[in-house]
Design a protein around this motif. Structure first.
Motif, PDB file in Angstrom:
ATOM      1  N   GLY A   1       3.600   4.144  -3.691  1.00 18.92           N
ATOM      2  CA  GLY A   1       3.043   4.528  -4.980  1.00 18.92           C
ATOM      3  C   GLY A   1       3.869   4.103  -6.174  1.00 18.92           C
ATOM      4  O   GLY A   1       3.349   3.991  -7.289  1.00 18.92           O
ATOM      5  N   TYR A   2       5.169   3.876  -5.947  1.00 24.72           N
ATOM      6  CA  TYR A   2       6.073   3.521  -7.047  1.00 24.72           C
ATOM      7  C   TYR A   2       6.897   2.303  -6.618  1.00 24.72           C
ATOM      8  O   TYR A   2       7.804   2.432  -5.782  1.00 24.72           O
ATOM      9  CB  TYR A   2       7.003   4.687  -7.395  1.00 24.72           C
ATOM     10  CG  TYR A   2       6.303   5.941  -7.857  1.00 24.72           C
ATOM     11  CD1 TYR A   2       6.026   6.159  -9.209  1.00 24.72           C
ATOM     12  CD2 TYR A   2       5.911   6.913  -6.938  1.00 24.72           C
ATOM     13  CE1 TYR A   2       5.393   7.307  -9.637  1.00 24.72           C
ATOM     14  CE2 TYR A   2       5.266   8.075  -7.358  1.00 24.72           C
ATOM     15  CZ  TYR A   2       5.018   8.265  -8.699  1.00 24.72           C
ATOM     16  OH  TYR A   2       4.384   9.405  -9.122  1.00 24.72           O
ATOM     17  N   ASP A   3       6.607   1.157  -7.183  1.00 28.11           N
ATOM     18  CA  ASP A   3       7.307  -0.070  -6.790  1.00 28.11           C
ATOM     19  C   ASP A   3       8.815   0.045  -6.950  1.00 28.11           C
ATOM     20  O   ASP A   3       9.587  -0.520  -6.175  1.00 28.11           O
ATOM     21  CB  ASP A   3       6.798  -1.257  -7.625  1.00 28.11           C
ATOM     22  CG  ASP A   3       5.356  -1.626  -7.299  1.00 28.11           C
ATOM     23  OD1 ASP A   3       4.899  -1.270  -6.194  1.00 28.11           O
ATOM     24  OD2 ASP A   3       4.699  -2.262  -8.146  1.00 28.11           O
ATOM     25  N   GLU A   4       9.241   0.763  -7.986  1.00 28.73           N
ATOM     26  CA  GLU A   4      10.665   0.841  -8.290  1.00 28.73           C
ATOM     27  C   GLU A   4      11.384   1.943  -7.516  1.00 28.73           C
ATOM     28  O   GLU A   4      12.601   2.146  -7.684  1.00 28.73           O
ATOM     29  CB  GLU A   4      10.861   1.079  -9.794  1.00 28.73           C
ATOM     30  CG  GLU A   4      10.498   2.492 -10.289  1.00 28.73           C
ATOM     31  CD  GLU A   4       9.013   2.729 -10.485  1.00 28.73           C
ATOM     32  OE1 GLU A   4       8.671   3.803 -11.002  1.00 28.73           O
ATOM     33  OE2 GLU A   4       8.207   1.855 -10.112  1.00 28.73           O
ATOM     34  N   PHE A   5      10.663   2.662  -6.651  1.00 26.44           N
ATOM     35  CA  PHE A   5      11.251   3.843  -6.013  1.00 26.44           C
ATOM     36  C   PHE A   5      12.541   3.537  -5.234  1.00 26.44           C
ATOM     37  O   PHE A   5      13.534   4.263  -5.403  1.00 26.44           O
ATOM     38  CB  PHE A   5      10.232   4.529  -5.091  1.00 26.44           C
ATOM     39  CG  PHE A   5      10.699   5.842  -4.549  1.00 26.44           C
ATOM     40  CD1 PHE A   5      10.640   6.996  -5.315  1.00 26.44           C
ATOM     41  CD2 PHE A   5      11.238   5.936  -3.275  1.00 26.44           C
ATOM     42  CE1 PHE A   5      11.093   8.208  -4.831  1.00 26.44           C
ATOM     43  CE2 PHE A   5      11.693   7.149  -2.771  1.00 26.44           C
ATOM     44  CZ  PHE A   5      11.613   8.286  -3.550  1.00 26.44           C
ATOM     45  N   PRO A   6      12.597   2.499  -4.393  1.00 24.28           N
ATOM     46  CA  PRO A   6      13.858   2.236  -3.673  1.00 24.28           C
ATOM     47  C   PRO A   6      15.041   1.991  -4.604  1.00 24.28           C
ATOM     48  O   PRO A   6      16.149   2.483  -4.356  1.00 24.28           O
ATOM     49  CB  PRO A   6      13.529   1.002  -2.834  1.00 24.28           C
ATOM     50  CG  PRO A   6      12.045   1.064  -2.630  1.00 24.28           C
ATOM     51  CD  PRO A   6      11.519   1.599  -3.932  1.00 24.28           C
ATOM     52  N   ARG A   7      14.822   1.214  -5.683  1.00 22.08           N
ATOM     53  CA  ARG A   7      15.919   0.951  -6.629  1.00 22.08           C
ATOM     54  C   ARG A   7      16.328   2.240  -7.343  1.00 22.08           C
ATOM     55  O   ARG A   7      17.524   2.510  -7.528  1.00 22.08           O
ATOM     56  CB  ARG A   7      15.493  -0.099  -7.656  1.00 22.08           C
ATOM     57  CG  ARG A   7      15.228  -1.475  -7.071  1.00 22.08           C
ATOM     58  CD  ARG A   7      15.025  -2.523  -8.165  1.00 22.08           C
ATOM     59  NE  ARG A   7      13.924  -2.192  -9.063  1.00 22.08           N
ATOM     60  CZ  ARG A   7      12.654  -2.478  -8.803  1.00 22.08           C
ATOM     61  NH1 ARG A   7      12.324  -3.102  -7.684  1.00 22.08           N
ATOM     62  NH2 ARG A   7      11.703  -2.152  -9.672  1.00 22.08           N
TER      63      ARG A   7
END
Length: 349
Positions: free
Chosen positions: A26-32
């Protein structure tokens, strides 16, 4: 091992756990973002092996400009991330309590959360406890709805202002609870010498709404009355040093046996929020001629557990009186909360 809510660090949680798959999708930036928070605290629900819940809370001060309309300059607690997989165990209510407790402890005057409109059950949960729609937040992941809860402007409805207590004009009570039931029902009031494993991921532990079943004249209490819980001694003859006051609750309603049409109605009301098993509750209904049920909100755990000896030394309890169910004066109630280091903001009149 049963699941429990605990405080840890991002760095000590594996992002490879399947729990995080939907957040990464759901959130592309979640891992970063997750990696950037390595040394920051977060709450997780886990069983030592897999994660089933996550709450990330952050204090923010000033105007919040990335929502429309902007939030005014204030001391805010932001619910940065909240995801709970706890169907049937009322973990959502446990999360709400943790969010509000943390906001008060950190001196925030308001809380805000962003949530996608598709999560209607989560939105309904926030609205039940006083969150109101404010506006929207737009990012590359889409448009989220913004919900806000004030901690200074208090609603007249008890749940909408929870955990704050309006005590003026009420009666005040001390109510005993046995050690084997205490921390199962009131998990945030766990004693320092109790193992954390006794706090289980079950509905009666997680829920904000507690049901107390007894053969006491609980009908003396009325809606809105504050109740202080008194954990009785776990060692006979040592009550002065091992009986403690631990929590403050507020009465929602009191029922008696005659208020239930039959045993099924009684079980439907009590079972999800009581420490007793269905078999025990059924036995109570069928064998107790004097049976009362009090439903209460769990408003605050004491920061300091005050033992019976200290209460006696200050003249707050009568040593000749059984402490199972006692009416207190307002002055005694206020002093017990003071000794228990309950945040002064909790009682608003």
């Amino acid at each position: 091992m049963s699941r429990r809510l605990r405080l840890t660090r991002f760095a000590d949680v594996s992002l490879d756990d399947p729990f995080f798959d939907s957040l990464k999708a759901g959130y592309d930036e979640f891992p970063r973002w997750f990696a950037s928070k390595a040394n920051e605290p977060l709450y997780v629900v886990d069983d030592g092996e897999s994660v089933s819940g996550m709450i990330y809370l952050k204090r923010e001060d000033g105007v919040v400009e990335d929502v429309v309309p902007p939030l005014p300059a204030e001391a805010w607690l932001k619910v940065g991330t909240l995801k709970i997989d706890g169907a049937g165990t009322k973990l959502g209510e446990r999360a709400i309590k943790k969010i509000l407790d943390t906001a008060i402890a950190r001196g925030a005057n308001g809380v805000y959360v962003t949530v996608f409109e598709v999560h209607q059950a989560l939105i309904a949960l926030f609205e039940r406890y006083g969150f109101r729609h404010w506006g929207t937040k737009t990012t590359g992941n889409g448009v989220e709805q913004v919900y806000v809860r004030s901690l200074v402007d208090h609603d007249d409805a008890p749940l909408m202002r929870y955990p704050f207590i309006r005590a003026a004009g009420k009666r005040y009570w001390l109510l005993a609870i046995k050690p084997e039931f205490h921390t199962q029902l009131l998990p945030d009031s766990i004693l320092n010498n109790e193992p954390e494993e006794i706090v289980r991921d079950v509905s009666h532990a997680n829920t904000i709404h507690k049901v107390y079943v007894a053969r006491l004249a609980l009908q003396r209490m009325s809606t809105g009355d504050p109740v202080i819980f008194y954990r009785t001694t776990d060692r006979p003859g040592q009550a002065r040093f091992r009986s403690v006051v631990t929590s403050v609750c507020v009465v929602e309603e009191v029922r008696q046996r005659r208020d239930f049409a039959d045993v099924d109605a009684f079980l439907a009301y009590t079972s999800p929020r009581s420490v007793f098993s269905e078999a025990e509750l059924r036995e109570f209904y069928e064998t107790w001629h004097r049976l009362s049920v009090a439903r209460m909100t769990y408003n605050a755990a004491f920061g300091r557990r005050t033992i019976r000896q200290n209460l006696l030394d200050e003249g707050l309890l009568n040593p000749q009186q059984r402490p199972d169910f006692i009416e207190l004066s307002q002055a005694t109630f206020d002093r017990i909360l003071e000794l228990g280091e309950v945040d002064a903001r909790i009682v608003i009149d």
